[in-house]
Write a protein that holds these residues in place. Structure first.
Motif, short mmCIF file in Angstrom:
data_model
loop_
_atom_site.label_atom_id
_atom_site.label_comp_id
_atom_site.label_asym_id
_atom_site.label_seq_id
_atom_site.Cartn_x
_atom_site.Cartn_y
_atom_site.Cartn_z
N UNK A 38 0.85 -1.19 0.00
CA UNK A 38 0.00 0.00 0.00
C UNK A 38 0.88 1.24 0.00
N UNK A 39 0.42 2.32 -0.64
CA UNK A 39 1.17 3.57 -0.59
C UNK A 39 0.92 4.28 0.74
N UNK A 40 1.85 5.13 1.11
CA UNK A 40 1.78 5.83 2.38
C UNK A 40 1.61 7.33 2.16
N UNK A 41 1.17 8.01 3.22
CA UNK A 41 1.04 9.46 3.14
C UNK A 41 -0.34 9.87 2.65
N UNK A 42 -0.42 11.05 2.06
CA UNK A 42 -1.68 11.63 1.60
C UNK A 42 -2.23 10.86 0.41
N UNK A 43 -3.44 10.31 0.57
CA UNK A 43 -4.05 9.48 -0.48
C UNK A 43 -5.02 10.26 -1.36
N UNK A 44 -5.11 11.56 -1.18
CA UNK A 44 -6.13 12.34 -1.90
C UNK A 44 -5.98 12.19 -3.42
N UNK A 45 -4.76 12.32 -3.92
CA UNK A 45 -4.57 12.26 -5.38
C UNK A 45 -4.84 10.86 -5.92
N UNK A 46 -4.47 9.83 -5.16
CA UNK A 46 -4.74 8.46 -5.60
C UNK A 46 -6.25 8.22 -5.66
N UNK A 103 11.72 -0.92 -2.65
CA UNK A 103 10.49 -0.22 -2.96
C UNK A 103 10.75 1.28 -3.13
N UNK A 104 9.97 1.94 -3.97
CA UNK A 104 10.24 3.36 -4.26
C UNK A 104 9.99 4.25 -3.04
N UNK A 105 10.79 5.30 -2.90
CA UNK A 105 10.57 6.26 -1.81
C UNK A 105 9.39 7.16 -2.11
N UNK A 106 9.07 7.31 -3.39
CA UNK A 106 7.84 7.97 -3.83
C UNK A 106 7.08 7.02 -4.73
N UNK A 107 5.78 6.92 -4.53
CA UNK A 107 4.96 6.10 -5.40
C UNK A 107 4.24 7.01 -6.39
#
Length: 223
Positions: free
Chosen positions: A105-113, A193-197
């Motif tokens: 799962x991606x982390x941080x702010x999910x608004x854009x996803x 894993x990428x530091x930015x998704x």
């Protein structure tokens, strides 16, 4: 190729993460072919459920084509959607446990996803045939909340829009005592894993006659 259902997925670009997912699940959704799995006792069993879908994150859940619609029109609409959608960027991926199954799962702010996923659900919904009563009943067995019931009625699936959570499934539901063991196994095989998704593409996928999904076409998000 004839497909019984369609979906909009995020499928990782060609590279180490996509290779890991194909090998771990035993199915390469991008190339539409089986892939040898690591030699681990029990891996075939715990990946049997997600295998048919391939390594992906669902953006618009699988649907049958509505009467009067066709695949070329769906492909054109998916292409038009991607042209008008901006990519989504959030913090890097991590291995998590969701309801007893393992996923990235991606982390941080999910608004854009959520913006990208919501647009896929909303803008392509004219291509979706209404869910059958049997499908609705199967979904309701999970014990839906009132908001989830409303989403099921409107969009044919209860975990979209505000209930959406981006995840790339790696196992079926695991016994609690097995989660730590399989988490460690995943970590041994995961690439860096990428530091930015970056969610910068969507994939139109189809369910084949054998029940497995494969990528029909990818579309870059260029809005």
């Amino acid at each position: 190729m004839s497909y019984s259902r369609f979906a909009i997925y995020y499928v990782p670009p060609v590279g180490p993460l996509a290779d890991f997912g194909a090998s771990w699940l035993g199915w390469d959704v991008l190339r539409g072919r089986e892939t040898p799995q690591p030699d681990m006792s029990g891996l075939d069993d715990i990946t049997m459920t997600p295998r048919k879908y391939g390594f992906h994150a669902t953006l618009k859940p699988p649907f049958r084509l509505a009467v009067g619609q066709n695949v070329p029109a769906l492909e054109a609409a998916a292409s038009d959607l991607a042209v008008n959608l901006a990519p989504a960027i959030c913090d890097g991926l991590e291995l998590t446990t969701l309801g007893g199954f393992l996923a990235l799962t991606p982390q941080g702010d999910m608004h854009a996803v959520r913006r990208v996923a919501g647009a896929c659900v909303r803008e392509l919904d004219l291509f979706r045939a209404p869910a059958s009563e049997a499908e609705l009943a199967r979904r309701r067995k999970a014990g839906l909340s009132l908001p989830q019931e409303a989403l099921l009625a409107q969009w044919g699936y209860p975990y979209v829009m505000e209930e959406f959570r981006f995840h790339m499934t790696l196992t079926a539901r695991l016994p609690r005592d097995d989660i730590a063991v399989w988490s460690a196994a995943v970590r041994r095989h995961l690439p860096d894993l990428p530091s930015l998704f970056v969610l910068d593409q969507i994939a139109l996928c189809g369910e084949r006659e054998d029940g497995r999904f494969e990528v029909i076409h990818r579309y870059k998000l260029t809005g």
